[in-house]
Design a protein around this motif. Structure first.
Motif, PDB file in Angstrom:
ATOM      1  N   TYR A   1       8.063  -7.986  -2.399  1.00  0.00           N
ATOM      2  CA  TYR A   1       6.226  -8.456  -2.519  1.00  0.00           C
ATOM      3  C   TYR A   1       6.493  -9.357  -3.153  1.00  0.00           C
ATOM      4  CZ  TYR A   1       3.489  -6.784  -6.136  1.00  0.00           C
ATOM      5  OH  TYR A   1       2.568  -6.090  -7.245  1.00  0.00           O
ATOM      6  N   PHE A   2       5.235 -10.486  -2.613  1.00  0.00           N
ATOM      7  CA  PHE A   2       5.004 -11.950  -3.735  1.00  0.00           C
ATOM      8  C   PHE A   2       4.128 -11.036  -4.207  1.00  0.00           C
ATOM      9  CE2 PHE A   2       7.241 -12.909  -0.128  1.00  0.00           C
ATOM     10  CZ  PHE A   2       8.439 -14.597  -1.294  1.00  0.00           C
ATOM     11  N   TRP A   3       3.762 -11.698  -5.879  1.00  0.00           N
ATOM     12  CA  TRP A   3       2.550 -10.545  -6.871  1.00  0.00           C
ATOM     13  C   TRP A   3       3.189 -12.416  -7.926  1.00  0.00           C
ATOM     14  CZ3 TRP A   3       3.667  -9.768 -12.187  1.00  0.00           C
ATOM     15  CH2 TRP A   3       5.541  -9.914 -12.292  1.00  0.00           C
ATOM     16  N   ALA A   4       1.845 -11.749  -8.555  1.00  0.00           N
ATOM     17  CA  ALA A   4       1.733 -12.196 -10.212  1.00  0.00           C
ATOM     18  C   ALA A   4       0.801 -11.788 -11.247  1.00  0.00           C
ATOM     19  CB  ALA A   4       0.610 -14.180  -9.820  1.00  0.00           C
ATOM     20  N   SER A   5       0.537 -11.514 -12.015  1.00  0.00           N
ATOM     21  CA  SER A   5       0.210 -10.813 -13.232  1.00  0.00           C
ATOM     22  C   SER A   5      -1.367 -11.217 -13.420  1.00  0.00           C
ATOM     23  CB  SER A   5       0.059 -11.018 -14.399  1.00  0.00           C
ATOM     24  OG  SER A   5       0.077 -12.581 -14.515  1.00  0.00           O
ATOM     25  N   TRP A   6      -2.014 -11.727 -13.023  1.00  0.00           N
ATOM     26  CA  TRP A   6      -3.867 -12.232 -12.438  1.00  0.00           C
ATOM     27  C   TRP A   6      -4.098 -11.646 -11.617  1.00  0.00           C
ATOM     28  CZ3 TRP A   6      -4.306 -14.956  -8.949  1.00  0.00           C
ATOM     29  CH2 TRP A   6      -3.095 -15.842  -8.563  1.00  0.00           C
ATOM     30  N   CYS A   7      -3.342 -11.453 -10.008  1.00  0.00           N
ATOM     31  CA  CYS A   7      -4.312 -10.853  -9.315  1.00  0.00           C
ATOM     32  C   CYS A   7      -4.229  -9.216  -9.294  1.00  0.00           C
ATOM     33  CB  CYS A   7      -2.958 -10.956  -8.295  1.00  0.00           C
ATOM     34  SG  CYS A   7      -3.038 -10.207  -6.488  1.00  0.00           S
ATOM     35  N   VAL A   8      -5.326  -9.483  -9.235  1.00  0.00           N
ATOM     36  CA  VAL A   8      -6.085  -7.778  -9.226  1.00  0.00           C
ATOM     37  C   VAL A   8      -5.545  -6.924  -8.402  1.00  0.00           C
ATOM     38  CG1 VAL A   8      -8.734  -6.813  -9.243  1.00  0.00           C
ATOM     39  CG2 VAL A   8      -7.876  -9.098 -10.751  1.00  0.00           C
ATOM     40  N   PRO A   9      -5.628  -7.434  -6.763  1.00  0.00           N
ATOM     41  CA  PRO A   9      -4.722  -6.970  -6.041  1.00  0.00           C
ATOM     42  C   PRO A   9      -3.614  -6.059  -6.023  1.00  0.00           C
ATOM     43  CG  PRO A   9      -6.205  -8.323  -4.628  1.00  0.00           C
ATOM     44  CD  PRO A   9      -6.288  -8.472  -5.900  1.00  0.00           C
ATOM     45  N   CYS A  10      -2.700  -6.811  -7.249  1.00  0.00           N
ATOM     46  CA  CYS A  10      -1.609  -6.696  -7.489  1.00  0.00           C
ATOM     47  C   CYS A  10      -1.323  -5.639  -7.925  1.00  0.00           C
ATOM     48  CB  CYS A  10      -0.313  -8.083  -7.894  1.00  0.00           C
ATOM     49  SG  CYS A  10      -0.758  -9.390  -6.722  1.00  0.00           S
ATOM     50  N   GLN A  11      -2.443  -6.095  -8.720  1.00  0.00           N
ATOM     51  CA  GLN A  11      -2.493  -4.798 -10.068  1.00  0.00           C
ATOM     52  C   GLN A  11      -3.158  -3.392  -9.959  1.00  0.00           C
ATOM     53  OE1 GLN A  11      -5.522  -6.212 -12.819  1.00  0.00           O
ATOM     54  NE2 GLN A  11      -4.440  -8.359 -12.944  1.00  0.00           N
TER      55      GLN A  11
ATOM     56  N   GLN B   1       0.632 -17.582   1.834  1.00  0.00           N
ATOM     57  CA  GLN B   1      -0.635 -18.644   1.320  1.00  0.00           C
ATOM     58  C   GLN B   1      -2.030 -17.639   0.444  1.00  0.00           C
ATOM     59  OE1 GLN B   1      -2.492 -19.197   5.309  1.00  0.00           O
ATOM     60  NE2 GLN B   1      -0.828 -20.048   6.280  1.00  0.00           N
ATOM     61  N   GLY B   2      -1.790 -16.311   0.805  1.00  0.00           N
ATOM     62  CA  GLY B   2      -1.987 -15.407  -0.739  1.00  0.00           C
ATOM     63  C   GLY B   2      -1.167 -14.342  -1.547  1.00  0.00           C
TER      64      GLY B   2
ATOM     65  N   ARG C   1       9.061 -22.731  -7.126  1.00  0.00           N
ATOM     66  CA  ARG C   1       8.131 -22.699  -5.915  1.00  0.00           C
ATOM     67  C   ARG C   1       8.955 -23.034  -4.363  1.00  0.00           C
ATOM     68  NH1 ARG C   1       4.604 -24.566 -10.387  1.00  0.00           N
ATOM     69  NH2 ARG C   1       3.803 -22.958 -11.010  1.00  0.00           N
ATOM     70  N   ALA C   2      10.067 -22.245  -4.352  1.00  0.00           N
ATOM     71  CA  ALA C   2      10.911 -23.101  -3.210  1.00  0.00           C
ATOM     72  C   ALA C   2      10.397 -21.951  -2.250  1.00  0.00           C
ATOM     73  CB  ALA C   2      11.823 -23.222  -3.599  1.00  0.00           C
ATOM     74  N   VAL C   3      10.784 -20.774  -2.994  1.00  0.00           N
ATOM     75  CA  VAL C   3      11.062 -18.893  -1.578  1.00  0.00           C
ATOM     76  C   VAL C   3       9.701 -18.970  -0.683  1.00  0.00           C
ATOM     77  CG1 VAL C   3      11.500 -16.529  -1.737  1.00  0.00           C
ATOM     78  CG2 VAL C   3      12.733 -18.090  -3.390  1.00  0.00           C
ATOM     79  N   TYR C   4       8.414 -18.863  -1.982  1.00  0.00           N
ATOM     80  CA  TYR C   4       7.506 -18.855  -1.026  1.00  0.00           C
ATOM     81  C   TYR C   4       6.070 -19.623  -0.771  1.00  0.00           C
ATOM     82  CZ  TYR C   4       3.838 -21.960  -4.005  1.00  0.00           C
ATOM     83  OH  TYR C   4       2.630 -22.667  -3.865  1.00  0.00           O
ATOM     84  N   VAL C   5       7.435 -20.906  -0.533  1.00  0.00           N
ATOM     85  CA  VAL C   5       6.868 -22.138   0.403  1.00  0.00           C
ATOM     86  C   VAL C   5       7.248 -22.023   1.750  1.00  0.00           C
ATOM     87  CG1 VAL C   5       7.200 -24.335   0.906  1.00  0.00           C
ATOM     88  CG2 VAL C   5       6.361 -23.981  -1.565  1.00  0.00           C
ATOM     89  N   GLU C   6       8.872 -21.342   1.864  1.00  0.00           N
ATOM     90  CA  GLU C   6      10.061 -21.336   2.683  1.00  0.00           C
ATOM     91  C   GLU C   6       9.677 -20.251   3.089  1.00  0.00           C
ATOM     92  OE1 GLU C   6      14.626 -21.736   4.241  1.00  0.00           O
ATOM     93  OE2 GLU C   6      13.999 -21.117   2.102  1.00  0.00           O
TER      94      GLU C   6
ATOM     95  N   GLU D   1      -6.313 -10.282   5.289  1.00  0.00           N
ATOM     96  CA  GLU D   1      -5.886  -9.412   4.478  1.00  0.00           C
ATOM     97  C   GLU D   1      -5.135  -8.435   6.105  1.00  0.00           C
ATOM     98  OE1 GLU D   1      -8.112  -7.763   1.674  1.00  0.00           O
ATOM     99  OE2 GLU D   1      -7.906  -9.188   0.736  1.00  0.00           O
ATOM    100  N   GLY D   2      -4.145  -7.857   5.120  1.00  0.00           N
ATOM    101  CA  GLY D   2      -4.263  -7.083   6.832  1.00  0.00           C
ATOM    102  C   GLY D   2      -2.784  -7.353   7.093  1.00  0.00           C
ATOM    103  N   ARG D   3      -1.811  -6.438   7.965  1.00  0.00           N
ATOM    104  CA  ARG D   3      -0.643  -6.264   9.306  1.00  0.00           C
ATOM    105  C   ARG D   3      -1.238  -7.469   9.469  1.00  0.00           C
ATOM    106  NH1 ARG D   3       2.790  -1.926  11.559  1.00  0.00           N
ATOM    107  NH2 ARG D   3       4.063  -3.660  11.969  1.00  0.00           N
ATOM    108  N   THR D   4       0.012  -8.646   9.462  1.00  0.00           N
ATOM    109  CA  THR D   4       0.255  -9.616  10.709  1.00  0.00           C
ATOM    110  C   THR D   4       1.457  -9.285  11.260  1.00  0.00           C
ATOM    111  OG1 THR D   4       0.604 -10.949   8.645  1.00  0.00           O
ATOM    112  CG2 THR D   4      -1.414 -11.356   9.866  1.00  0.00           C
TER     113      THR D   4
END
Length: 184
Positions: free
Chosen positions: A74-84, A144-145, A135-140, A38-41
């Motif tokens: 911004y990569f997200w998913a509806s079930w992701c609590v931090p995304c919410q 990872q989270g 699922r190509a863009v997130y792989v490229e 987590e955090g900036r990298t």
């Protein structure tokens, strides 16, 4: 010379294997493997790979046409609590940064289409949103989270990556770093 007993040989080999495994684990932990991401990298990418995806409104988003402006991906998913947690902060900054020439793009992944659309509706997201169904863009991009954000300067150089929830202050600071010509 006496022949080694099989039980002793097996015990010695198992012990040596255990010591090797323990050594590898110690080296991995020393290098941060398994630690928090987590955090900036600094992003592993130097330039943002181009992609084309269909937006939830049916329009096409072509990154190659947008990369001459500052881009927040911004990569997200509806079930992701931090995304919410961070969705309201992202939406709150969108009108201001849109008016300054920025592009915001939400890339939904690992989600059911109806759940993703409900998330967009619930948080009243008005910036462009696409689904990475293949699922190509997130792989490229090496995601990872979730959530994971990329801050892309005009011309396509990835300046930073942030994994985990963004608060408004942190998001504003990272967005300002990719402003044309540096800070606004």
């Amino acid at each position: 010379m006496a022949r080694p007993r099989p039980a002793l040989l097996i015990t010695l080999c198992a012990g040596a294997g255990f010591l090797l495994l323990l050594g590898a684990l110690a080296i991995a932990l020393q290098r941060g493997v398994g630690g928090s991401v987590e955090g900036r990298t600094e992003a592993a990418l130097t330039s943002a790979p181009p992609f084309t995806l269909t937006r939830f409104d049916g329009e096409t988003f072509d990154f190659a046409r947008e990369n001459q402006r500052p881009v927040f991906i911004y990569f997200w998913a509806s079930w992701c609590v931090p995304c919410q947690t961070e969705a309201p902060a992202i939406e709150a900054l969108w009108p201001e940064y849109r008016d300054r020439g920025y592009v915001f793009l939400g890339v939904n992944m690992w989600d059911q289409p109806e759940d993703a659309r409900q998330f967009v509706k619930q948080y009243r997201l008005s910036f462009p949103v696409v689904a990475d169904e293949a699922r190509a863009v997130y792989v490229e991009y090496g995601v990872q989270g979730l959530p994971t954000a990329f801050f892309v300067a005009p011309g396509g150089a990835v300046r930073s990556q942030f994994t985990g929830p963004l608060d408004e202050r942190t998001l504003r600071g990272l967005l300002d770093e990719i402003a044309p010509g540096g800070r606004p």
